[in-house]
Design an enzyme around this catalytic site. Structure first.
Site, mmCIF file in Angstrom:
data_model
loop_
_atom_site.group_PDB
_atom_site.id
_atom_site.type_symbol
_atom_site.label_atom_id
_atom_site.label_comp_id
_atom_site.label_asym_id
_atom_site.label_seq_id
_atom_site.Cartn_x
_atom_site.Cartn_y
_atom_site.Cartn_z
ATOM 1 N N ASP A 124 -14.802 -9.328 1.146
ATOM 2 C CA ASP A 124 -14.068 -10.343 1.909
ATOM 3 C C ASP A 124 -12.558 -10.240 1.725
ATOM 4 O O ASP A 124 -11.806 -11.075 2.221
ATOM 5 C CB ASP A 124 -14.538 -11.749 1.524
ATOM 6 C CG ASP A 124 -14.222 -12.100 0.078
ATOM 7 O OD1 ASP A 124 -13.854 -11.182 -0.685
ATOM 8 O OD2 ASP A 124 -14.331 -13.285 -0.283
ATOM 9 N N GLY A 125 -12.103 -9.214 0.997
ATOM 10 C CA GLY A 125 -10.676 -9.021 0.777
ATOM 11 C C GLY A 125 -10.197 -9.486 -0.579
ATOM 12 O O GLY A 125 -9.101 -9.120 -1.016
ATOM 13 N N LYS B 202 26.091 -8.678 15.731
ATOM 14 C CA LYS B 202 24.890 -8.726 16.559
ATOM 15 C C LYS B 202 24.407 -10.157 16.715
ATOM 16 O O LYS B 202 24.660 -11.030 15.881
ATOM 17 C CB LYS B 202 23.771 -7.876 15.945
ATOM 18 C CG LYS B 202 23.226 -8.414 14.623
ATOM 19 C CD LYS B 202 22.142 -7.518 14.052
ATOM 20 C CE LYS B 202 21.625 -8.081 12.716
ATOM 21 N NZ LYS B 202 20.610 -7.220 12.100
#
Length: 330
Positions: A57-58, A211
């Site tokens: 499940d990680g 920017k």
């Protein structure tokens, strides 16, 4: 009677097994093992043995396969990709603390979440401060890192932070290129301090890019403040994510008459279309470190310089209570 006690004491002492290993050990998370191996080579030692078990499940668990009791434990782990590597680092710190390590030092070449260093809009988290609190709560005693996105992040920690700079390897390399009419550029106003220091050490003029962003990772407008006509331009920054800003700046400088444009970035995050952007840009070369593994084979313009020696020196100096100011070029 006194002599017998003394003889008994000597006998007991001779049977104690004194440690023959170094008083510090170096371990690594899974994604930074390549760098930890290089650091260990510089220190003439072996990487410590640890295991990370991944569940379906990680979720994952970590443990050490050798004793760390009473030792200085250095854990090498960059937090990119962020969530899993950060969690693995936290678990390794907790495991070392529970295994009675004397001191736990997190060596984090790339400290993720560092772009979230202030409230720049209402109702937003300060992710860098949260990460600092998590590391402190896990039990870390010291942090060694490199080129934080903002220097003030050092103050988010309640433990000592050794902040190294990649300029100690970039500046000698740039000098070796023997570029005439060199100009140092910052891709945004926020990086002007870093660029200014490079310009000072390389005895070169400074230009800035101004920017504006539509949203994260998207630059809507950019203008150059300064002269780049007929110059070899070096853009310096702490990281390249999608490389959109770097590539836009490089293209704009070439349009304004620059002879060539290179970039030196410490952390090659290079997510999304970064490699495609670099390949299709006017950048002649992107110089980066190995703080994060990058797929340099996918782009002939990328040149990687190792920082393993710097971190090895810092680890040795921290253990010996020696100064590391030689790595503070910035």
């Amino acid at each position: 009677m006194v002599n017998r006690d003394k003889q008994k004491y000597i006998s007991i002492q001779t049977h104690i097994n004194m440690p023959t290993e170094l008083p510090y050990k170096i371990f690594s998370g899974r994604k930074s093992k390549y760098l930890a191996d290089k650091i260990c080579e510089h220190l003439n030692t072996n990487l410590g043995n640890s295991t990370t078990q991944q569940f379906s499940d990680g979720e994952f668990a970590v443990w050490y396969n050798e004793t760390v009791r009473g030792r200085y434990v250095y854990i090498v782990q960059s937090t990119c990709p962020n969530a899993d590597n950060l969690m693995e680092l936290l678990l390794m710190i907790d495991a070392a603390k529970r295994a009675s390590a004397y001191k736990i030092i997190a060596v984090i070449p790339y400290f993720g979440w560092a772009r979230q260093d202030r409230k720049d809009k209402p109702r937003v988290s300060i992710g860098a401060k949260l990460m600092a609190d998590l590391l402190s709560a896990a039990g870390v005693n010291r942090i060694i890192t490199m080129d934080l996105h903002a220097d003030q992040i050092q103050g988010f920690f309640n433990v000592p932070v050794d902040h190294l700079y990649a300029s100690t390897v970039f500046v000698p390399f740039i000098r070796s290129l023997n570029l005439d009419d060199l100009v140092i550029a910052s891709p945004d106003v926020g990086g002007s301090k870093r660029a200014s220091t490079y310009a000072k050490h390389l005895d070169a003029p400074l230009v800035l890019c101004h920017k504006t962003r539509e949203k994260a990772n998207v630059v809507s407008d950019m203008r150059i403040i300064g002269d780049v006509k007929g110059k070899n331009v070096l853009i310096v920054d702490d990281m390249a994510d999608t490389a959109g800003t770097l590539c836009k700046a490089a293209n704009l400088m070439m349009e304004n008459g620059a002879k060539s444009v290179r970039a030196a970035v410490t952390h090659p995050v290079l997510s999304g279309k970064a490699y495609e952007n670099i390949n299709n840009s006017a950048l002649e070369e992107l110089i980066c470190t190995d703080s994060i593994p990058c797929r340099a084979e996918e782009c002939s313009k990328i040149r990687v310089i190792s920082i393993a020696g710097i971190f090895a020196d810092a680890i040795q100096s921290v253990y010996n209570n020696q100064s590391i100011s030689s790595h503070y070029l910035l």
